[in-house]
Each structure stands twice: as structure tokens, then as C-alpha cells.
Design an enzyme around this catalytic site. Structure first.
Site, PDB file in Angstrom:
ATOM      1  N   THR A 138       0.810  -1.211   0.000  1.00 42.14           N
ATOM      2  CA  THR A 138       0.000   0.000   0.000  1.00 42.14           C
ATOM      3  C   THR A 138       0.844   1.262   0.000  1.00 42.14           C
ATOM      4  O   THR A 138       0.307   2.358  -0.157  1.00 42.14           O
ATOM      5  CB  THR A 138      -0.936   0.023   1.221  1.00 42.14           C
ATOM      6  OG1 THR A 138      -0.192  -0.260   2.412  1.00 42.14           O
ATOM      7  CG2 THR A 138      -2.040  -1.006   1.066  1.00 42.14           C
ATOM      8  N   SER A 139       2.155   1.128   0.154  1.00 43.43           N
ATOM      9  CA  SER A 139       3.012   2.309   0.057  1.00 43.43           C
ATOM     10  C   SER A 139       4.404   1.885  -0.359  1.00 43.43           C
ATOM     11  O   SER A 139       4.905   0.842   0.062  1.00 43.43           O
ATOM     12  CB  SER A 139       3.075   3.072   1.380  1.00 43.43           C
ATOM     13  OG  SER A 139       3.743   4.299   1.207  1.00 43.43           O
ATOM     14  N   MET A 140       4.997   2.721  -1.183  1.00 43.95           N
ATOM     15  CA  MET A 140       6.351   2.461  -1.660  1.00 43.95           C
ATOM     16  C   MET A 140       7.010   3.784  -1.993  1.00 43.95           C
ATOM     17  O   MET A 140       6.348   4.819  -2.107  1.00 43.95           O
ATOM     18  CB  MET A 140       6.320   1.562  -2.895  1.00 43.95           C
ATOM     19  CG  MET A 140       5.609   2.170  -4.086  1.00 43.95           C
ATOM     20  SD  MET A 140       5.443   0.993  -5.463  1.00 43.95           S
ATOM     21  CE  MET A 140       4.305  -0.184  -4.720  1.00 43.95           C
TER      22      MET A 140
END
Length: 439
Positions: free
Chosen positions: A145-147
Site C-alpha cells: 500500500t506504500s512504496m
């Protein structure tokens, strides 16, 4: 960047393209301010890794001299990226196997250090998980969900925006804050703001940015609304792809300002990059170009994929027929961008040996052969649609850039390659809001 080939159908008075070759020219603005002295964590080892990263980007032609280069050399990115997930499973695996690298652990340090200074995206968070004290080692399940966006894309965006000292900067969806920190190092303290919908990620990024001492602020909130409290902004950059431009982003852009975002379609294959400028007189202009890469779409936006069809296509590539269209080159970005909108529901399998275009929801595909043949399967003749569209694109003068009209009071945003009946045109889809209004 590609140039528009000469053609009698090309508009005669096209404005200069503001994205033309941004990485090949020097940034002539003030050099990046020196960052505050770092702790002993910024070792000769990490400094050498940054220098090697910068040298690689310069050698590839992606990085010019100027403020962005100086910020890359000065910013200890390991503070912002203290851990990273590595995918162990192959494509299509469900659940997915991961391995978490902990940068503080001696057994992980070398691999982690190489990864965070590479040109790869850095995977940081599964399913919105809290980011404190994540256990290192193997883990199964969940989706990212985040990078942190891979560095060449960050460099390209910051250089295209011509960011300089003293400018007010807004980052939408900053994730761990790498591009936000770079921007803050260039603008100076107190001028860079990020809006992040994920609470744990916002807190994680703010803590690490405070450790760096660059003076950037991360607000937890809906990125689609921008952040009116600190508006207007001289530069606005979206780290999330959106189907059309949210009105608040344009409203919060200062005269002389630039806004850069990815326009997301249902296919990840052919992204578009939109640059919006507001003139000193207040007029808004927008230019859309196809790109080889783009940012992931906002949360809840579902991409099509070709992975589930791979085995079936291999077993039955389809019925062979002749074609008047040789496979268009990968860098015909203007054509492929138009295909994302005017031949919707298609996705390319870039892992296939020959060009393979799939319409997953129509159980149809086309496989281009090495000669003047193509194999087609299913109720939808995918290749016939591309043949027809390519003919239209040729008649329009093979446009590589499109103008986007953001002036419609109803919020509808129109795209066109130019004036006249031969122009290639479409309308951007409206922005669907998620429950609760989050981005």
C-alpha cells in the site's frame, strides 16, 4: 523525449513543449541548501552509495547538474527508508511471499543499502500496517500500500518542475517522503508540504523528515483536496495517478506555477504525464504526453492485468490473419496513450516474446507475429481496433502531445491533439470518490 514527426496534419502553431528534454539541460536556479549535519548514521559507506547512484543517473542522461543533483548527493535516504520488502514469489502468486530487509541488521545491511540506492521501487508497507518495529525476515500475504518511487522517475519529475529555492511546494501522496525531502532541500525549510492519506505512513515520514532536519511537513488528509491552508503553491507534484485533475489542485496553483501528475487509466501499460501551468496572468494551460512509466493510481483504482491469461494464450494464441499494421514501436508514446483511452480495456503483457495485447474482461487477445500476420482470439478483435486507431493517429500527424482543456465549469476535461476534423480527441473520466472521501 520524442519529437513530433513532420506532417501536414500537425498544428502549425504548437506551443513549445514544457517537458521537452528536461533532464538534458542544467538547472540554473540556486544550488540546493546544505542539509543540517547528520548523525554518525551517515557514514562514508552511505555517502559512497549516494555518489555511485548520482554517477549512474548522470551517465544514463537522466540527471543534469543543478539543485536536484546536489540534493541527491546530500540527502541520506537511508533515514527515510530504514527497511524494505523484497518480493520472493513470482508473478500471479496468491498469497505473495515477501522478505523484509532491516537496514540496521548486519545480515541485511548490504542488500538493503544496494536496494535503496538502486533504480527500483522500494516497497515499505503492506495493507496499511503500522511501520514501527516490523519483524525482519520472511512473511506471507498482503499487498503493498506504500512504496518509494524509483529514483529516475523522481529525478525526472523534480527536474521537469524546475524547482528552485524559495518556492512553495506541495507533494500529494508523498509516502515515505523521499521526493518531499529532496524538494525541501531545494526550496529551503518551511516551504515543502506533503498530504498523505495513510496515518501510519504520514507519522513515519514526518518522524524521519524531522530527523533529517529539512523543515518539511506531512499532513494526514485527503490528497485529492490538496492543502488549502498553505496555498497557493509554486510547484505541485502528485505521487499518485489520477483519472483526471482534481479541481483543488489547479485552484491552489500560484501564478507562474507548475503542476505535474500521472493520468491513470485502467491499464498500467501506457501511462500519461500531465503538466499544468498557470501563467503570470492566471491562465491555465495543460499538456499531456505518453510516457514509458508513471505512478500507481489512487487507492481503490483497479488496474487490468494480463497475467491470468498467459497460460491460455500460450496454448491457443488465436487465429492467424494478415494485418496492415506492423507492431508499433514501444516509444510511440502518443499512439499508445491514445490507445489507453480510445481502445479501452486493453493491457499489454510486456513479458511475452512478441507483442501481446489482452482485453481481460472480454476474454480476447492479439499476438503480433514476426511477419505481416497477427493472431487474434475472442469476441473482441483487439488488433482491428488498434489498426483503426493507428490510421486515425497517422491522419492526425502522429501527435506525441495533447492539450487538455480544464476550463469546463462542469468539471469535464477534454483532450485533443489539435484543431480540425482529423484531430485525435477524447474526454477524461470523472473522478470517482472513495467512501469517506479519501484518496
Amino acid at each position: 523525449m520524442n519529437e513530433v514527426p513532420n506532417s501536414t496534419a500537425t498544428p502549425a502553431a504548437a506551443a513549445p513543449d514544457p517537458l521537452e528534454n528536461p533532464v538534458l539541460t542544467d538547472n540554473t536556479g540556486p544550488a540546493a541548501p546544505l542539509l543540517p549535519p547528520q548523525s554518525a548514521a551517515d557514514t562514508s559507506e552511505t555517502a559512497a552509495a549516494r555518489a555511485a547512484m548520482v554517477a549512474r543517473l548522470e551517465e544514463s542522461g537522466e540527471l543534469g547538474r543543478g539543485a536536484v543533483r546536489e540534493a541527491l548527493l546530500a540527502l541520506p535516504r537511508e533515514i527515510l527508508l530504514p527497511h524494505a520488502y523484497v518480493r520472493v514469489s513470482g508473478p500471479g502468486a496468491d498469497p505473495i511471499d515477501w522478505r523484509l530487509l532491516d537496514g540496521s541488521h548486519p545480515d541485511d545491511r548490504q542488500e538493503w543499502l544496494e536496494l535503496i540506492h538502486s533504480d527500483e521501487s522500494i516497497l515499505l508497507q503492506r495493507d496499511g500496517e503500522p511501520l514501527d518495529a516490523l519483524p525482519r525476515g520472511p512473511v506471507t500475504g498482503g499487498h503493498m500500500t506504500s512504496m518509494s518511487t524509483y529514483t529516475p522517475a523522481t529525478v525526472e519529475a523534480l527536474q521537469a518542475m524546475e524547482l528552485n529555492s524559495g518556492q512553495r511546494y506541495l507533494e500529494l501522496g508523498p509516502g515515505p517522503g523521499v521526493s518531499l525531502a529532496l524538494a525541501a532541500a531545494i526550496t529551503g525549510p518551511g516551504l515543502a508540504t506533503g498530504v498523505e492519506r495513510d496515518g501510519p505512513m504520514a507519522a513515519f515520514a514526518q518522524r524521519n523528515l524531522d530527523h533529517l532536519g529539512v523543515g518539511a511537513v506531512v499532513i494526514e488528509g485527503d490528497a485529492l483536496e490538496g492543502h488549502e491552508a498553505r496555498a497557493p503553491y509554486d510547484r505541485v507534484h502528485s505521487g499518485i495517478g489520477v483519472p483526471c485533475v482534481p479541481v483543488p489542485w489547479v485552484e491552489q496553483l500560484a501564478p507562474g506555477g507548475r503542476l505535474l501528475t500521472t493520468l491513470a487509466t485502467r491499464t498500467p501499460s501506457w501511462p500519461g504525464q500531465l503538466l499544468v501551468t498557470r501563467t503570470v496572468a492566471g491562465e491555465v494551460e495543460a499538456v499531456l504526453r505518453g510516457r514509458p512509466r508513471g505512478y500507481r493510481p489512487l487507492l481503490g483504482y483497479r488496474w487490468l492485468n494480463a497475467v491470468d491469461h498467459r497460460a491460455r494464450i500460450k496454448d491457443d494464441p488465436g487465429t492467424a490473419r494478415s494485418t496492415r499494421l506492423a507492431p508499433p514501436p514501444d516509444d510511440a508514446y502518443g499512439f499508445w496513450l491514445a490507445a489507453a483511452y480510445l481502445a479501452p480495456g486493453l493491457v499489454r503483457d510486456f513479458q511475452a516474446e512478441t507483442m501481446t495485447i489482452v482485453a481481460p474482461e472480454d476474454d480476447s487477445w492479439a499476438v503480433a507475429g514476426p511477419d505481416s500476420t497477427v493472431r487474434v482470439h475472442g469476441p473482441r478483435d483487439v488488433w482491428a481496433e488498434l489498426e483503426d486507431l493507428h490510421a486515425r493517429w497517422e491522419q492526425a500527424g502522429r501527435p506525441e502531445r495533447y492539450r487538455v482543456d480544464l476550463r469546463d465549469s462542469s468539471g469535464v476535461q477534454h483532450v485533443t491533439s489539435g484543431a480540425g476534423p482529423k484531430a485525435v480527441s477524447w474526454t477524461l473520466p470523472l473522478l470517482a470518490r472513495r467512501p469517506g472521501g479519501d484518496a
